[in-house]
Design an enzyme around this catalytic site. Sequence first.
Site, PDB file in Angstrom:
ATOM      1  NE  ARG A 162      -3.521  -2.208   2.837  1.00  0.00           N
ATOM      2  CZ  ARG A 162      -3.225  -3.349   3.474  1.00  0.00           C
ATOM      3  NH1 ARG A 162      -2.013  -3.496   4.011  1.00  0.00           N
ATOM      4  NH2 ARG A 162      -4.107  -4.314   3.573  1.00  0.00           N
ATOM      5  CE  LYS A 188      -6.227  -1.073   5.033  1.00  0.00           C
ATOM      6  NZ  LYS A 188      -7.548  -1.316   4.384  1.00  0.00           N
ATOM      7  CG  HIS A 255      -4.762   0.800  -3.699  1.00  0.00           C
ATOM      8  ND1 HIS A 255      -4.033   0.559  -2.547  1.00  0.00           N
ATOM      9  CD2 HIS A 255      -5.801  -0.075  -3.668  1.00  0.00           C
ATOM     10  CE1 HIS A 255      -4.610  -0.404  -1.853  1.00  0.00           C
ATOM     11  NE2 HIS A 255      -5.679  -0.816  -2.515  1.00  0.00           N
ATOM     12  NE  ARG A 258      -2.833  -3.701  -1.128  1.00  0.00           N
ATOM     13  CZ  ARG A 258      -2.319  -4.529  -0.226  1.00  0.00           C
ATOM     14  NH1 ARG A 258      -1.007  -4.681  -0.149  1.00  0.00           N
ATOM     15  NH2 ARG A 258      -3.095  -5.197   0.608  1.00  0.00           N
ATOM     16  CG  HIS A 281      -5.782  -9.033   1.572  1.00  0.00           C
ATOM     17  ND1 HIS A 281      -5.997  -9.439   0.269  1.00  0.00           N
ATOM     18  CD2 HIS A 281      -5.674  -7.678   1.514  1.00  0.00           C
ATOM     19  CE1 HIS A 281      -6.007  -8.384  -0.529  1.00  0.00           C
ATOM     20  NE2 HIS A 281      -5.808  -7.308   0.204  1.00  0.00           N
ATOM     21  CE1 TYR A 290      -6.147  -7.394  -6.607  1.00  0.00           C
ATOM     22  CE2 TYR A 290      -6.299  -8.515  -4.504  1.00  0.00           C
ATOM     23  CZ  TYR A 290      -6.070  -7.376  -5.238  1.00  0.00           C
ATOM     24  OH  TYR A 290      -5.761  -6.201  -4.587  1.00  0.00           O
TER      25      TYR A 290
END
Length: 310
Positions: A162, A188, A255, A258, A281, A290
């Site tokens: 990110r 995150k 982004h 990514r 994730h 994806y």
Amino acid sequence: MTAAEARARYLDWLAKERRAATNTVEAYGADLTDFLGFLAGHLGGEPDLAALGALRPADLRGFLAARAAAGAGVATRARQLAAIRGFLRWLARAQGLPPVALAGMRGPRLKPPVPRALTPAQAREVAAEVGSVHDPNHAELPALQAARDVALFTLLYGCGLRLGEALALDVRDAPPEGEAAALRVTGKGGKQRLVPVLPAVRAAIAAYLRLRPGASPAEPLFLGARGARLDPAVAQRSLRHYRRLAGLPEHATPHALRHSFATHLLGGGADLRSIQELLGHASLSTTQRYTAVDATALLATWRKAHPRAD
């Protein structure tokens, strides 16, 4: 305690204890302001803790209906409901309020958007050529800016980071140029992961750092014009300027690099679990988006190549 005071405490807890992203805290803060404003009119006065504890699902449905009537889209209403759920659950735990019966309440159905990736050729072009076009009004040294931008966007595409994760790196985090290495990335929620670094990424970062002799290990890896950590808006503007001059699509953003990383790995045969780990994730369902991108590309290829496709 008023509802407004409870809101402030919840946001403070969200930022400090849950380590939520700044954008998330700001968005949830605005959502809760909308909700408390609705309740003030709905209940006939500013709500307090007792009023919040007495809420029913019908009150939340009334809020969502009011927001829909005001033009709020499905994504906005889904996020607002998530913010309200989190706030009310926190109140039940932290303030001892009776939990609102939310289990059976369904929010707006939000279909996750299919990630928009670049083609491999477009992604490689961005990574290699973004430093070749400069804004004449930019105050930075062209050579340093060019090397920085190439290093940054090569890193985003080569490692699937990110933008915020890349800009949070310091010089000491930079991988050595001449040997295989993995980059420790903080994602995150403060979750860390190791991402292998391609030789092209190591070379781009090393070329950039050669233009910064004597850089301290504690300095930000990517610097802005004034010597501080590069602002995300500056990086986004740099790529926006390049894509328009190069004729790339409007979805060519940091982004999207990514997304391209994940999509191209999947197309090359990588399994979803590995891609999940590389992207950081928390849920495999997030990574599964994806597969839709890869299926779309496969269908487009079939239509173009098969003699009976029309």
